[in-house]
Design a protein around this motif. Structure first.
Motif, PDB file in Angstrom:
ATOM      1  N   GLY A   1     -18.337 -50.096 -26.043  1.00  0.00           N
ATOM      2  CA  GLY A   1     -18.728 -48.959 -26.840  1.00  0.00           C
ATOM      3  C   GLY A   1     -17.916 -47.731 -26.488  1.00  0.00           C
ATOM      4  N   GLY A   2     -17.015 -47.859 -25.547  1.00  0.00           N
ATOM      5  CA  GLY A   2     -16.104 -46.762 -25.219  1.00  0.00           C
ATOM      6  C   GLY A   2     -16.754 -45.640 -24.438  1.00  0.00           C
ATOM      7  N   VAL A   3     -17.853 -45.943 -23.758  1.00  0.00           N
ATOM      8  CA  VAL A   3     -18.526 -44.888 -23.001  1.00  0.00           C
ATOM      9  C   VAL A   3     -17.923 -44.816 -21.599  1.00  0.00           C
ATOM     10  CG1 VAL A   3     -20.765 -44.002 -22.278  1.00  0.00           C
ATOM     11  CG2 VAL A   3     -20.613 -45.562 -24.216  1.00  0.00           C
ATOM     12  N   ALA A   4     -17.422 -43.667 -21.243  1.00  0.00           N
ATOM     13  CA  ALA A   4     -16.885 -43.503 -19.900  1.00  0.00           C
ATOM     14  C   ALA A   4     -17.914 -42.746 -19.072  1.00  0.00           C
ATOM     15  CB  ALA A   4     -15.583 -42.731 -19.938  1.00  0.00           C
ATOM     16  N   PHE A   5     -17.982 -43.059 -17.805  1.00  0.00           N
ATOM     17  CA  PHE A   5     -18.971 -42.337 -17.012  1.00  0.00           C
ATOM     18  C   PHE A   5     -18.533 -42.235 -15.563  1.00  0.00           C
ATOM     19  CE2 PHE A   5     -20.571 -46.057 -14.898  1.00  0.00           C
ATOM     20  CZ  PHE A   5     -20.435 -47.080 -15.825  1.00  0.00           C
ATOM     21  N   GLY A   6     -19.152 -41.308 -14.897  1.00  0.00           N
ATOM     22  CA  GLY A   6     -18.919 -41.171 -13.468  1.00  0.00           C
ATOM     23  C   GLY A   6     -20.251 -40.939 -12.782  1.00  0.00           C
ATOM     24  N   TYR A   7     -20.250 -40.999 -11.475  1.00  0.00           N
ATOM     25  CA  TYR A   7     -21.512 -40.922 -10.749  1.00  0.00           C
ATOM     26  C   TYR A   7     -22.192 -39.571 -10.943  1.00  0.00           C
ATOM     27  CZ  TYR A   7     -24.939 -41.644  -7.120  1.00  0.00           C
ATOM     28  OH  TYR A   7     -26.117 -41.790  -6.439  1.00  0.00           O
ATOM     29  N   TRP A   8     -21.367 -38.506 -10.975  1.00  0.00           N
ATOM     30  CA  TRP A   8     -21.985 -37.189 -11.086  1.00  0.00           C
ATOM     31  C   TRP A   8     -22.803 -37.075 -12.368  1.00  0.00           C
ATOM     32  CZ3 TRP A   8     -21.829 -33.345 -14.736  1.00  0.00           C
ATOM     33  CH2 TRP A   8     -22.534 -32.179 -14.386  1.00  0.00           C
ATOM     34  N   SER A   9     -22.186 -37.440 -13.468  1.00  0.00           N
ATOM     35  CA  SER A   9     -22.918 -37.264 -14.716  1.00  0.00           C
ATOM     36  C   SER A   9     -24.065 -38.261 -14.809  1.00  0.00           C
ATOM     37  CB  SER A   9     -21.998 -37.364 -15.921  1.00  0.00           C
ATOM     38  OG  SER A   9     -21.412 -38.618 -16.005  1.00  0.00           O
ATOM     39  N   TYR A  10     -23.966 -39.386 -14.056  1.00  0.00           N
ATOM     40  CA  TYR A  10     -25.100 -40.304 -14.030  1.00  0.00           C
ATOM     41  C   TYR A  10     -26.319 -39.644 -13.401  1.00  0.00           C
ATOM     42  CZ  TYR A  10     -28.190 -43.915 -12.286  1.00  0.00           C
ATOM     43  OH  TYR A  10     -29.299 -44.643 -11.983  1.00  0.00           O
ATOM     44  N   LYS A  11     -26.086 -38.908 -12.333  1.00  0.00           N
ATOM     45  CA  LYS A  11     -27.215 -38.287 -11.642  1.00  0.00           C
ATOM     46  C   LYS A  11     -27.838 -37.142 -12.435  1.00  0.00           C
ATOM     47  CE  LYS A  11     -28.529 -39.396  -8.093  1.00  0.00           C
ATOM     48  NZ  LYS A  11     -29.496 -40.507  -7.867  1.00  0.00           N
ATOM     49  N   ASN A  12     -27.076 -36.628 -13.377  1.00  0.00           N
ATOM     50  CA  ASN A  12     -27.555 -35.519 -14.183  1.00  0.00           C
ATOM     51  C   ASN A  12     -28.467 -36.065 -15.285  1.00  0.00           C
ATOM     52  OD1 ASN A  12     -27.338 -32.796 -14.223  1.00  0.00           O
ATOM     53  ND2 ASN A  12     -25.685 -32.750 -15.735  1.00  0.00           N
ATOM     54  N   PRO A  13     -29.733 -35.685 -15.343  1.00  0.00           N
ATOM     55  CA  PRO A  13     -30.594 -36.297 -16.354  1.00  0.00           C
ATOM     56  C   PRO A  13     -30.238 -35.867 -17.773  1.00  0.00           C
ATOM     57  CG  PRO A  13     -31.799 -34.613 -15.132  1.00  0.00           C
ATOM     58  CD  PRO A  13     -30.448 -34.716 -14.499  1.00  0.00           C
ATOM     59  N   HIS A  14     -30.535 -36.739 -18.732  1.00  0.00           N
ATOM     60  CA  HIS A  14     -30.414 -36.339 -20.132  1.00  0.00           C
ATOM     61  C   HIS A  14     -31.377 -35.180 -20.376  1.00  0.00           C
ATOM     62  CE1 HIS A  14     -27.878 -39.615 -21.441  1.00  0.00           C
ATOM     63  NE2 HIS A  14     -28.710 -40.534 -20.981  1.00  0.00           N
ATOM     64  N   PRO A  15     -30.994 -34.201 -21.192  1.00  0.00           N
ATOM     65  CA  PRO A  15     -31.908 -33.066 -21.410  1.00  0.00           C
ATOM     66  C   PRO A  15     -33.195 -33.501 -22.124  1.00  0.00           C
ATOM     67  CG  PRO A  15     -29.964 -32.916 -22.828  1.00  0.00           C
ATOM     68  CD  PRO A  15     -29.734 -34.065 -21.912  1.00  0.00           C
ATOM     69  N   ASN A  16     -34.231 -32.728 -21.878  1.00  0.00           N
ATOM     70  CA  ASN A  16     -35.534 -32.999 -22.503  1.00  0.00           C
ATOM     71  C   ASN A  16     -35.459 -32.656 -23.997  1.00  0.00           C
ATOM     72  OD1 ASN A  16     -38.138 -32.969 -23.446  1.00  0.00           O
ATOM     73  ND2 ASN A  16     -38.972 -31.705 -21.785  1.00  0.00           N
ATOM     74  N   PRO A  17     -35.560 -33.651 -24.877  1.00  0.00           N
ATOM     75  CA  PRO A  17     -35.381 -33.386 -26.301  1.00  0.00           C
ATOM     76  C   PRO A  17     -36.510 -32.541 -26.897  1.00  0.00           C
ATOM     77  CG  PRO A  17     -36.183 -35.615 -25.983  1.00  0.00           C
ATOM     78  CD  PRO A  17     -35.923 -35.054 -24.614  1.00  0.00           C
ATOM     79  N   LEU A  18     -37.652 -32.499 -26.218  1.00  0.00           N
ATOM     80  CA  LEU A  18     -38.785 -31.738 -26.761  1.00  0.00           C
ATOM     81  C   LEU A  18     -38.521 -30.233 -26.703  1.00  0.00           C
ATOM     82  CD1 LEU A  18     -41.772 -33.693 -25.168  1.00  0.00           C
ATOM     83  CD2 LEU A  18     -40.636 -34.115 -27.346  1.00  0.00           C
ATOM     84  N   GLN A  19     -37.625 -29.825 -25.776  1.00  0.00           N
ATOM     85  CA  GLN A  19     -37.359 -28.384 -25.621  1.00  0.00           C
ATOM     86  C   GLN A  19     -36.694 -27.787 -26.850  1.00  0.00           C
ATOM     87  OE1 GLN A  19     -38.645 -26.783 -23.294  1.00  0.00           O
ATOM     88  NE2 GLN A  19     -38.774 -28.017 -21.439  1.00  0.00           N
ATOM     89  N   LYS A  20     -36.016 -28.675 -27.632  1.00  0.00           N
ATOM     90  CA  LYS A  20     -35.242 -28.178 -28.776  1.00  0.00           C
ATOM     91  C   LYS A  20     -36.108 -27.556 -29.857  1.00  0.00           C
ATOM     92  CE  LYS A  20     -32.865 -31.923 -29.808  1.00  0.00           C
ATOM     93  NZ  LYS A  20     -31.920 -32.892 -30.318  1.00  0.00           N
ATOM     94  N   SER A  21     -37.316 -28.072 -30.010  1.00  0.00           N
ATOM     95  CA  SER A  21     -38.099 -27.661 -31.174  1.00  0.00           C
ATOM     96  C   SER A  21     -39.499 -27.188 -30.807  1.00  0.00           C
ATOM     97  CB  SER A  21     -38.195 -28.848 -32.146  1.00  0.00           C
ATOM     98  OG  SER A  21     -38.710 -29.967 -31.464  1.00  0.00           O
ATOM     99  N   LEU A  22     -39.624 -26.579 -29.642  1.00  0.00           N
ATOM    100  CA  LEU A  22     -40.951 -26.126 -29.218  1.00  0.00           C
ATOM    101  C   LEU A  22     -41.377 -24.871 -29.975  1.00  0.00           C
ATOM    102  CD1 LEU A  22     -40.972 -26.409 -25.315  1.00  0.00           C
ATOM    103  CD2 LEU A  22     -42.057 -27.929 -26.979  1.00  0.00           C
ATOM    104  N   ASN A  23     -42.629 -24.835 -30.361  1.00  0.00           N
ATOM    105  CA  ASN A  23     -43.216 -23.585 -30.838  1.00  0.00           C
ATOM    106  C   ASN A  23     -43.545 -22.726 -29.613  1.00  0.00           C
ATOM    107  OD1 ASN A  23     -43.176 -24.482 -33.517  1.00  0.00           O
ATOM    108  ND2 ASN A  23     -45.124 -25.564 -33.212  1.00  0.00           N
ATOM    109  N   PRO A  24     -43.723 -21.406 -29.818  1.00  0.00           N
ATOM    110  CA  PRO A  24     -43.984 -20.536 -28.649  1.00  0.00           C
ATOM    111  C   PRO A  24     -45.210 -20.976 -27.837  1.00  0.00           C
ATOM    112  CG  PRO A  24     -43.568 -19.227 -30.625  1.00  0.00           C
ATOM    113  CD  PRO A  24     -43.621 -20.646 -31.060  1.00  0.00           C
TER     114      PRO A  24
END
Lengths: 152, 748
Positions: B18-41
């Protein structure tokens, strides 16, 4: 074309040969009744016409004679029918897609036979397919609903 | 969905499929929380799995709810640690996001059988999280939802609880260690309480602990106990929402008619008459067929029937006979895919056996293509307008829906919203993108207007991705009442090549699903060889509940029964004598006791047994059958399974029974055949399934000796076909070597 569905009157402008299923789902928005096969082989579209179980996918609009009851008319989450309550007590549903039809077939059975035997259940429910295989709980729920209906 | 990764996967490589390149540093970095994108106040999302606002607590259960009860059990993992009652939370699927990638999906593809829990094997499994994370696939399949979520969702609940406690401690000026929680509240030593809703805004700024402590099992209040399904009321009242039920203002209805020669194109079409039919708005060419857009589904269906299409011929063999020949011809060196098991010296034993003093057995087995035939035909609702796309779909792979939508619409991911609904069955079919792609393309044609695409049952049956047709050959030698050598060869098209190819991922090396549950069974046989051959892809094939195990258990366990009966050995005693895996031994022993195996049945009745370890779960089954004047009756079924830790016993039993019934449908009557390059079956009249009256009483025993937790959507399926075939042999002396069984046996 006029229809009485769940006690309400509707004026329908769909073509007369349109199967009742699609009138319910697409024209009126009663989506509890499901499309599974279109040839009366799976029972997902079962509704009652004057209390009789009917495969709505194969009943043209212009041949509907009588009052229609759908799963929505049997009971609601706020006011459950005893059979629906029993379906919940027995945790019958899995994917749930066939269950409207199962409940409607069971309700029709219990309206004609108050204490169905296993053989009665076999016969009344064999037209309702369930690919998840919830059959053992359907059988148990029908027996249980029968005794609850008698006490009610 | 099956195992995506093969044993030959390049562990530690820096570039993967699939052509995904990766390294250890970015592996340790979590995917961002998708719920933060569309939160109401007023909304607070403490982790990707917990959303709190004034209406209450919502738990995100980001896996396909297709009947397996996964939403309820996943939410229970969070609720247990968050200290809230399951009845007091709302449960939703949530958005499509890499944050919800499945870390367990690749673990079964390692080069060790699931019975191997040595340090080396465990290290390999742990390592598979890295490519899984970079693939970022939010996928439901391979019975992995529970093993994937077991720790991470409990930790999500525990971390959120700690943040809420810290918020209360600050508010009250108390030490966090003095505070307790119960039923969605934090409680002070003096009895004051604050609800999680009140505390959530204050908890936003608190850093979540990365590795919170988890409750010991002995403290569990929810897990380990049968729960009421979250979706049960909706599914008992017709109010649960499937994509089929989505209705939007001004929505139009579409259907497709595709070339019955699957994947071949269309030369031309004539829709002159169809365009004049009632309710028809538009008829367009679409990929390998046409799409009709109308004012309701039925008008779309009947207009599609009236469109004349000139189809390209099929690219594969045009009859089942030719396909079978191709599978048979693939038992050849050129098609050899794997030989994961080669113990002792099988060749030498067979040479020695010519002397005639030992028993030599041989046999050939075959199984047909199978359709998924979910109750809800494929469908999706899509709405493209103002540079935004919304799609409502029952999908096992929501992150791929986003990718397909990006490619078709050229929109950015942030403008694409996938609403994953309940599914009227999945079984692997809803991991596919064909119908999703069509819905998006039609929405693009109809830009501004929402479109509901519904496949007719006929299109659904004839355009599935089928469980591959497969064959097996075996040779075995027994000596002194014991198996001394087995050579098992299996041949099938590659599910991984076909399925992953459709989403643009290619993985080098053998496809372990071809040999799945053939090579990795816990049988100590001194000379034991399992070879898998990769037949060409003919019909498109896909993951079908239990994948390769669905055919290989039939081959393996019918073979063992043939060996046992030929040698006068008891099938259970023979297996117990050679099983080298304690949890597997226990399930066989348990089913033996449960079924009173040693107690003879009256004349006209018989029983058969089979075992299969798949997806890490050993399962043993016994079926009792009875000859009646009307045909063969299934009388009783017993099963014993070991999932390691049983989170919801009632749901586990339901899944095992469900898998048995799905497996019986296939064993007894399931068959997709080809003539003139087309699938011959079209609906439930010629591709039927088990009905209520055919299903016997069943008893399921759940064991917990397995060292790891495993999922149970699939493992109940594989043993039932061979168990039934073995029972038929015991009753009639007729050996079932090909499926479906109703070709030679009359069933009630």
């Amino acid at each position: 074309m006029k229809l009485t569905i769940n006690g309400k009157n509707y004026k329908i402008s769909a073509e007369p040969e349109t199967p009742l299923l699609w009138v319910l789902r697409d024209e009126i928005g009663l989506t509890g009744t499901k499309y599974g096969c279109g040839i009366a082989m799976c029972g997902a579209c079962t509704v009652h016409v004057d209390g009789q179980p009917v495969r709505s996918c194969s009943l043209p609009l212009d041949q509907v004679e009588g009052e229609i009851t759908t799963i929505e008319g049997l009971g609601t989450p706020e006011a459950l029918n005893i059979i629906q309550q029993t379906w919940i007590d027995h945790q019958v549903a899995q994917c749930g897609y066939c269950q409207s039809g199962q409940v409607m077939s069971a309700a029709a059975l219990l309206s004609t036979i108050d204490t169905p035997t296993d053989k009665d259940i076999d016969e009344a429910m064999s037209g309702n397919l369930c690919r998840c295989g919830t059959y053992p709980r359907i059988r148990a729920a029908i027996h249980d609903a029968a005794s609850k209906l008698k006490d009610a | 969905m099956g195992k995506i990764l093969r044993r030959s996967f390049l562990i530690g490589s820096t570039a993967i499929a699939g052509g995904v390149a990766f390294g250890y540093w970015s592996y340790k970095n979590p995917h961002p929380n998708p719920l933060q994108k569309s939160l109401n106040p007023d909304q607070t999302s403490l982790t990707p799995y917990v959303l709190i606002d004034q209406s209450g607590i919502t738990i995100i259960a980001p896996r396909a709810e297709m009947g397996q009860g996964v939403h309820t059990t996943l939410a229970a993992l969070v609720a247990e640690e968050l200290d809230v009652a399951l009845k007091d939370v709302n449960i939703i699927h949530g958005p499509a996001s890499k944050a919800y990638y499945n870390a367990a999906i690749l673990k079964e593809g390692i080069s060790k059988p699931s019975t191997d829990v040595s340090k080396g094997a465990e290290r390999q499994r742990a390592f598979m999280d890295i490519p899984a994370k970079f693939l970022g696939m939010q996928v439901t399949g391979g019975s992995t939802s529970i093993p994937d979520a077991y720790t991470k969702m409990r930790k999500a609940g525990a971390a959120a609880r700690i943040a809420l406690i810290k918020a209360a401690a600050k508010e009250w000026n108390e030490k966090p260690s003095t505070l307790k929680t119960a039923n969605g509240h934090v409680i002070a030593p003096d009895g004051r309480t604050l609800s999680y809703q009140e505390l959530a805004p204050l908890a936003r700024s608190i850093k979540l602990p990365r590795n919170p402590a988890l409750k010991p099992k002995s403290a569990w209040k929810i897990l380990g106990k049968s729960q009421r399904r979250h979706d049960i009321v909706g599914k008992s009242t017709g109010t649960a929402l499937y994509s089929m039920d989505v209705r939007l203002p001004d929505m139009v209805y579409a259907t497709v008619k595709m070339n019955p020669h699957i994947d071949a194109g269309m030369k031309s079409f004539n829709a002159d008459h169809a365009r004049t039919m009632a309710g028809v708005q538009k008829i367009v060419a679409l990929d390998n067929g046409i799409a009709v857009i109308a004012n309701n589904s039925w008008n779309a269906f009947r207009a599609a029937n009236e469109v004349d299409c000139d189809w390209e011929p099929a690219a594969y063999h045009t009859s089942s006979e030719e396909i079978e020949k191709s599978i048979l011809n693939s038992f050849a060196a050129d098609f050899k895919d794997s030989q994961f098991k080669n113990e002792g010296n099988v060749t030498k034993i067979f040479e020695e056996t010519r002397s005639g003093e030992n028993t030599l057995l041989e046999g050939t087995y075959k199984v047909p293509y199978l359709a998924h035939a979910t109750m809800e035909p494929m469908n999706a609702v899509a709405h493209l307008r103002d540079g935004k796309l919304d799609i409502w779909v029952g999908t096992q792979l929501p992150t791929q829906v986003v990718k397909e939508a990006e490619a078709i619409t050229k929109l950015k991911e942030k403008n694409i919203t996938v609403h994953t609904t309940y599914m009227g069955g999945g079984f692997g079919r809803r991991a596919e993108m064909d119908f999703v792609i069509q819905a998006i393309k039609i929405a693009k044609i109809m830009e501004g207007t929402p479109v509901k695409l519904v496949w007719s049952r006929e299109e659904d049956m004839r355009h599935d991705v089928y469980r591959p047709a497969a064959m097996a050959k075996f040779k075995a030698v027994t000596k002194d009442g014991k198996i001394s050598a087995i050579d098992l060869q299996v041949s099938a098209s590659s599910v991984v090549d076909s399925q992953m190819g459709r989403i643009g991922i290619s993985i080098p090396g053998p496809d372990s699903t071809i040999a799945q549950s053939a090579w990795d069974q816990p049988y100590a046989i001194p000379n034991y060889r399992v070879t898998a051959y990769k037949a060409p892809i003919m019909l498109p094939v896909g993951s079908w509940r239990s994948v390769g195990a669905s055919q290989n258990a039939f081959f393996q366990e019918t073979m063992l029964d043939e060996i046992a009966t030929a040698g006068g050995m008891d099938p259970i005693a023979m297996r117990l004598a050679m099983i080298n895996h304690e949890p597997s031994y226990k399930v066989v022993e348990t089913v033996s006791k449960l079924s009173n195996w040693d107690k003879p049945l009256p004349a006209g009745q018989a029983r058969g047994m089979a075992f299969c370890l798949s997806f890490g779960v050993p399962v043993a089954q016994v079926i009792e059958i009875e000859q009646t004047p009307d045909g063969l009756k299934l009388a009783k079924i017993f099963a014993a399974v070991d999932v390691g830790t049983a989170l919801d016993p009632a749901n586990i039993r339901a899944q095992v029974k469900s898998a048995i019934i799905y497996g019986l449908s296939a064993a007894i009557m399931g068959e997709i055949t080809i003539a003139d390059g087309q699938v011959e079956q079209s609906n439930f009249h010629d591709y039927d399934a088990m009905r209520l009256y055919q299903v016997p009483a069943m008893e399921v025993a759940i064991l917990e000796n397995n060292p790891h937790i495993h999922g149970i959507g699939e493992p109940g399926l594989p043993p039932i076909a061979p168990a039934l075939g073995n029972a038929i042999f015991a009753l009639t002396g007729e050996r079932i070597r090909a499926l479906p069984m109703n070709k030679s046996i009359t069933f009630i």
